[in-house]
Design a protein around this motif. Structure first.
Motif, PDB file in Angstrom:
ATOM      1  N   GLY A  69       0.822  -1.194   0.000  1.00 22.25           N
ATOM      2  CA  GLY A  69       0.000   0.000   0.000  1.00 22.25           C
ATOM      3  C   GLY A  69       0.857   1.245   0.000  1.00 22.25           C
ATOM      4  N   ARG A  70       0.193   2.366   0.212  1.00 23.26           N
ATOM      5  CA  ARG A  70       0.862   3.665   0.265  1.00 23.26           C
ATOM      6  C   ARG A  70       0.363   4.427   1.486  1.00 23.26           C
ATOM      7  N   ILE A  71       1.281   5.147   2.107  1.00 20.80           N
ATOM      8  CA  ILE A  71       0.939   5.986   3.255  1.00 20.80           C
ATOM      9  C   ILE A  71       0.040   7.128   2.776  1.00 20.80           C
ATOM     10  N   THR A  72      -1.097   7.295   3.471  1.00 22.44           N
ATOM     11  CA  THR A  72      -2.018   8.381   3.137  1.00 22.44           C
ATOM     12  C   THR A  72      -2.020   9.480   4.200  1.00 22.44           C
ATOM     13  N   ALA A  73      -1.535   9.161   5.399  1.00 27.05           N
ATOM     14  CA  ALA A  73      -1.405  10.159   6.469  1.00 27.05           C
ATOM     15  C   ALA A  73      -0.346   9.668   7.447  1.00 27.05           C
ATOM     16  N   CYS A  74       0.498  10.585   7.906  1.00 32.46           N
ATOM     17  CA  CYS A  74       1.531  10.222   8.880  1.00 32.46           C
ATOM     18  C   CYS A  74       1.855  11.447   9.720  1.00 32.46           C
ATOM     19  N   GLU A  75       1.431  11.383  11.002  1.00 29.68           N
ATOM     20  CA  GLU A  75       1.681  12.457  11.951  1.00 29.68           C
ATOM     21  C   GLU A  75       2.194  11.829  13.247  1.00 29.68           C
ATOM     22  N   PRO A  76       3.512  11.504  13.278  1.00 26.88           N
ATOM     23  CA  PRO A  76       4.072  10.823  14.450  1.00 26.88           C
ATOM     24  C   PRO A  76       3.872  11.646  15.719  1.00 26.88           C
ATOM     25  N   PRO A  77       3.580  11.055  16.828  1.00 29.23           N
ATOM     26  CA  PRO A  77       3.226   9.649  17.047  1.00 29.23           C
ATOM     27  C   PRO A  77       1.722   9.445  17.206  1.00 29.23           C
ATOM     28  N   ARG A  78       0.904  10.197  16.481  1.00 35.74           N
ATOM     29  CA  ARG A  78      -0.534  10.156  16.720  1.00 35.74           C
ATOM     30  C   ARG A  78      -1.377   9.551  15.607  1.00 35.74           C
ATOM     31  N   LEU A  79      -0.891   9.545  14.374  1.00 31.99           N
ATOM     32  CA  LEU A  79      -1.720   9.112  13.253  1.00 31.99           C
ATOM     33  C   LEU A  79      -0.873   8.439  12.185  1.00 31.99           C
ATOM     34  N   LEU A  80      -1.335   7.287  11.742  1.00 28.90           N
ATOM     35  CA  LEU A  80      -0.742   6.581  10.611  1.00 28.90           C
ATOM     36  C   LEU A  80      -1.891   5.984   9.823  1.00 28.90           C
ATOM     37  N   ALA A  81      -1.909   6.220   8.519  1.00 26.22           N
ATOM     38  CA  ALA A  81      -2.933   5.629   7.647  1.00 26.22           C
ATOM     39  C   ALA A  81      -2.273   5.208   6.351  1.00 26.22           C
ATOM     40  N   HIS A  82      -2.761   4.099   5.814  1.00 26.61           N
ATOM     41  CA  HIS A  82      -2.251   3.642   4.519  1.00 26.61           C
ATOM     42  C   HIS A  82      -3.281   2.784   3.807  1.00 26.61           C
ATOM     43  N   THR A  83      -3.117   2.731   2.476  1.00 20.21           N
ATOM     44  CA  THR A  83      -3.981   1.850   1.706  1.00 20.21           C
ATOM     45  C   THR A  83      -3.605   0.419   2.028  1.00 20.21           C
ATOM     46  N   TRP A  84      -4.512  -0.476   1.720  1.00 20.85           N
ATOM     47  CA  TRP A  84      -4.388  -1.878   2.107  1.00 20.85           C
ATOM     48  C   TRP A  84      -4.836  -2.720   0.925  1.00 20.85           C
ATOM     49  N   GLY A  85      -3.913  -3.483   0.381  1.00 23.71           N
ATOM     50  CA  GLY A  85      -4.292  -4.414  -0.680  1.00 23.71           C
ATOM     51  C   GLY A  85      -4.197  -3.867  -2.082  1.00 23.71           C
ATOM     52  N   GLU A  86      -3.309  -2.936  -2.330  1.00 27.17           N
ATOM     53  CA  GLU A  86      -3.187  -2.387  -3.678  1.00 27.17           C
ATOM     54  C   GLU A  86      -2.822  -3.451  -4.704  1.00 27.17           C
ATOM     55  N   ALA A  87      -1.990  -4.404  -4.329  1.00 25.37           N
ATOM     56  CA  ALA A  87      -1.532  -5.418  -5.281  1.00 25.37           C
ATOM     57  C   ALA A  87      -2.670  -6.302  -5.770  1.00 25.37           C
ATOM     58  N   ASP A  88      -3.664  -6.568  -4.906  1.00 22.09           N
ATOM     59  CA  ASP A  88      -4.767  -7.437  -5.338  1.00 22.09           C
ATOM     60  C   ASP A  88      -5.968  -6.642  -5.848  1.00 22.09           C
ATOM     61  N   GLY A  89      -5.840  -5.322  -5.959  1.00 19.43           N
ATOM     62  CA  GLY A  89      -6.875  -4.491  -6.560  1.00 19.43           C
ATOM     63  C   GLY A  89      -8.013  -4.085  -5.630  1.00 19.43           C
ATOM     64  N   THR A  90      -7.976  -4.478  -4.348  1.00 27.69           N
ATOM     65  CA  THR A  90      -9.081  -4.134  -3.457  1.00 27.69           C
ATOM     66  C   THR A  90      -8.913  -2.749  -2.836  1.00 27.69           C
ATOM     67  N   SER A  91      -7.716  -2.369  -2.505  1.00 26.47           N
ATOM     68  CA  SER A  91      -7.347  -1.055  -1.996  1.00 26.47           C
ATOM     69  C   SER A  91      -8.324  -0.443  -0.996  1.00 26.47           C
ATOM     70  N   SER A  92      -8.463  -1.113   0.137  1.00 24.00           N
ATOM     71  CA  SER A  92      -9.156  -0.499   1.255  1.00 24.00           C
ATOM     72  C   SER A  92      -8.142   0.395   1.969  1.00 24.00           C
ATOM     73  N   GLU A  93      -8.545   0.973   3.097  1.00 25.55           N
ATOM     74  CA  GLU A  93      -7.617   1.836   3.838  1.00 25.55           C
ATOM     75  C   GLU A  93      -7.729   1.550   5.325  1.00 25.55           C
ATOM     76  N   VAL A  94      -6.572   1.532   5.987  1.00 26.95           N
ATOM     77  CA  VAL A  94      -6.535   1.350   7.434  1.00 26.95           C
ATOM     78  C   VAL A  94      -5.908   2.594   8.061  1.00 26.95           C
ATOM     79  N   ARG A  95      -6.497   3.007   9.186  1.00 22.08           N
ATOM     80  CA  ARG A  95      -6.035   4.213   9.874  1.00 22.08           C
ATOM     81  C   ARG A  95      -5.851   3.868  11.347  1.00 22.08           C
ATOM     82  N   PHE A  96      -4.703   4.270  11.888  1.00 24.77           N
ATOM     83  CA  PHE A  96      -4.384   4.074  13.299  1.00 24.77           C
ATOM     84  C   PHE A  96      -4.312   5.442  13.960  1.00 24.77           C
ATOM     85  N   ASP A  97      -5.183   5.697  14.917  1.00 21.93           N
ATOM     86  CA  ASP A  97      -5.149   6.929  15.701  1.00 21.93           C
ATOM     87  C   ASP A  97      -4.715   6.573  17.116  1.00 21.93           C
ATOM     88  N   LEU A  98      -3.759   7.327  17.653  1.00 21.32           N
ATOM     89  CA  LEU A  98      -3.261   7.117  19.007  1.00 21.32           C
ATOM     90  C   LEU A  98      -3.572   8.353  19.841  1.00 21.32           C
TER      91      LEU A  98
END
Length: 186
Positions: free
Chosen positions: A88-117
């Motif tokens: 996937g690719r990083i869509t948001a990165c604000e250390p140490p509070r936020l990380l988001a990236h696409t999920w599954g680009e290689a298989d064409g599904t491309s959902s997104e996961v986001r981690f908020d701390l």
């Protein structure tokens, strides 16, 4: 051992799951477990992350190695090399509070996961939001997967031996199938 039934994820849209857990802090420690390949490999997947918006994410899941308890991988999840690969690719990165990236680009599904701390005293509230899931099967697998993976993370952070991922995942997937509406991710 972490209670696998603690804090089931909830749907916040038909194709979006949110799961929250309180983790031992400080926030920098949790960030390390999210972003460092070796630390992340103990509970989720190893692999490089270019921690900038647009940066590559390459995850290699070794589910069988997440616990000392050995159980065969369920047939539907078996791969030739015994691993699952995710990019996937990083869509948001604000250390140490936020990380988001696409999920599954290689298989064409491309959902997104986001981690908020969010720091909460000596604990950290981790919120995982997985969106754009393509169908109910993906929603059930992802729900059970995040739930099991976070349980393993908590076990590591609290110094306990984690349960087998697959045993936990299979039980949780059945529970989520009962809990989540049939029209979810339709």
């Amino acid at each position: 051992m972490n209670d696998i039934n603690a804090g089931f994820g909830t749907l916040i849209a038909p194709n979006t799951l949110r799961l929250q857990r309180s983790l031992p802090g400080p926030i920098e420690r949790v960030w390390h477990y999210l972003t460092d390949s070796d630390a992340r490999g103990r509970w989720l997947a190893s692999g490089p992350m270019d921690l900038r918006v647009g940066g590559d994410v390459n995850l290699v899941f070794h589910h069988d190695d997440l616990s000392d308890v050995q159980v065969p991988t369920p047939e539907r999840y078996r791969t030739e090399d015994g691993c699952h690969h995710q990019s996937g690719r990083i869509t948001a990165c604000e250390p140490p509070r936020l990380l988001a990236h696409t999920w599954g680009e290689a298989d064409g599904t491309s959902s997104e996961v986001r981690f908020d701390l969010e720091a909460q005293g000596d604990r950290v509230l981790l919120t995982i939001t997985h969106s754009r899931l393509p169908d109910r099967d993906a929603l059930l697998s992802v729900s059970a997967g995040w739930h099991a993976h976070i349980g393993i993370l908590i076990d590591h952070m609290e110094g306990r031996a984690p349960a087998n991922f697959w045993t936990t995942h299979e039980a949780l997937e059945a529970d989520y199938a009962q809990r989540l509406p049939r029209e979810a991710a339709a």
